[in-house]
Design a protein around this motif. Structure first.
Motif: not given
Length: 468
Positions: A54-59, A64-67, A101-102, A107-108
């Motif tokens: 998940l971190i790999k895909e997000m970075l 903005a990452p998904s909830a 940190e990302y 992300y809000r």
């Protein structure tokens, strides 16, 4: 693992570091068996291996990452049990910090969640604010003032009764008794002095009794770990920077033999200051020096080689391994040996690698999972039939106290008691009979065998009753 970061992304030092960590993952899956959230939830996304994906895909995706992704990463305890079983030693700790940190930057969160996290990140590291928050919490409980739902789990964590009046120990310099042999700085912390001031008091009494001058500069404070693990890295670095400068001043003016921590969550972060502040040229070199001096109080006391205690305590103690001490700092033998040397019968807790659910602010932000872990830990501790539970972290002490029956104290409180200090507050009013036989410190003999003697208390002192 293959990654697909652009050249522009890799220009960011944090992304470049994350890329190297991600590429080293082989997906063997040894990490899953020791991960508390995976064991409880049976969801691959709540395992270290799943979170790495998940971190790999997000970075890589940026933006903005998904909830859903945020939810799975939020459920990580940062217990680092995964790092003890990983075949290729993935640096999951720093990867998780980068991910948080990302998320904080991109992300809000829903407003209630955002408000809760901001409030915790501001109040907990500032002692005056936290002291006021404790008073308000006690008042809310006493007169049943409505509390916002996100903060209700925090009310369970309030210390029982007022702080110990004799344990104030406010000051900056505590002289060694007799000739000074060492000069150490002690991290006073932020939450611990308000929740359990007797821990610092016991630490200072024990160290000064055996020749340590203890310095607690007012310029030092929160280690930064609470903010760091909520993704608020800028404020974490600010706290770390202040500590480094305060201790560096002592180092340059009289020298230091060690920077001692007695809350293992803080100690893990202080030992990592060289990495945390590596991007700040002004303090990076000093941070490395301070990190090299940092040690847990049990490590430091072991190096002091205390004499035999004047008041050995023959009680059965279940020793709880705080995750930050066991998995991150790899300090396991020292606390047990110190307790044995002080006369205690030390019992190992089943599933010692499993987190108790405290994990900084986790038991406030993820109360359901934390409660399940707390009950599981309490059950494992109870299986050892302890008279006392010892731990090296204030978060664990508080969390285990919610679900267990035996009194929970810091290891250093028991050591101070055995060496002439006062009875730990948690033990007051309790009937603690001495056990009839205790295992003494093991004696190594050639060939790798061990001799273990058993002694029993008697009017004239301890006497041998057997040997194995």
């Amino acid at each position: 693992m293959k990654t697909n970061f652009s050249e522009a992304q890799l220009a960011n030092p944090q992304i470049a570091q994350a890329n190297q960590i991600l590429k080293s993952c082989q997906h063997f899956g040894f990490c899953t068996s020791g991960c508390p959230t995976y064991v409880l939830l049976h969801d691959e996304n709540d395992s270290p291996r799943g979170r790495i994906d998940l971190i790999k895909e997000m970075l890589e995706a940026g933006g903005a990452p998904s909830a859903k992704t945020v939810g799975h990463i939020d459920r990580c305890l940062s217990c680092m049990s995964c790092m003890t079983t990983c075949a290729v030693k993935i640096d999951y700790m720093h990867l998780a910090d980068t991910a948080r940190e990302y998320i904080e930057e991109h992300y809000r969160r829903p407003w209630a969640e955002r408000w809760t996290r901001d409030a915790l990140a501001f109040v907990l590291p500032r002692r005056a604010w936290f002291r006021s928050a404790l008073r308000l919490g006690r008042l809310a409980v006493r007169i049943k003032i409505p509390v916002p739902p996100p903060l209700r789990p925090a009310l369970q964590l309030l210390p029982k009764g007022p702080p110990e009046p004799e344990a104030g120990f406010e000051g900056e310099v505590f002289q060694a008794e007799g000739a000074r042999r060492w000069r150490v700085a002690l991290l006073s912390g932020c939450v611990q002095p308000e929740m359990a001031p007797q821990i610092n008091a016991a630490t200072i009494r024990l160290l000064t009794r055996f020749g340590c001058e203890v310095l607690v500069p007012k310029a030092s404070g929160c280690c930064g770990s609470l903010n760091l693990h909520m993704g608020k890295a800028a404020s974490a670095r600010a706290f770390a920077r202040a500590n480094v400068k305060a201790w560096a001043h002592l180092l340059e003016n009289g020298g230091l033999d060690a920077v001692v921590t007695n809350a293992s969550g803080c100690g893990t972060t202080v030992k990592d200051y060289g990495h945390l502040l590596s991007g700040e040229p002004e303090v990076a070199a000093l941070a490395m020096k301070i990190a090299a001096l940092a040690c847990d109080v049990s490590e430091w006391i072991t190096s002091m080689r205390l004499p035999a205690p004047g008041h050995p305590r023959r009680h059965r103690v279940a020793y709880h391994d705080a995750c930050s001490l066991r998995n991150a700092q790899h300090v396991t033998a020292q606390p047990r040996q110190l307790l044995r040397d002080a006369g205690f019968v030390v019992k190992d807790v089943p599933e010692s690698h499993f987190c108790c659910g405290s994990a900084g602010t986790y038991n406030i932000l993820q109360p359901a999972i934390a409660a399940e872990l707390g009950r599981r830990k309490a059950g494992n501790i109870a299986s050892t039939d302890p008279q006392i539970v010892a731990a090296g972290n204030i978060g664990c002490i508080t969390q285990i106290g919610l679900y267990g029956q035996a009194p929970v104290v810091h290891t250093v409180e028991l050591l101070d008691w055995a060496h002439g200090g006062s009875l730990p507050p948690a033990l007051r009013g309790r009937s603690l009979e001495e056990v009839e036989t205790v295992e003494s410190a093991s004696t190594a003999i050639p060939g790798g065998e061990r001799v273990v003697s058993f002694v029993a208390p008697s009017p004239g002192g301890a006497s041998d009753v057997g040997i194995w």
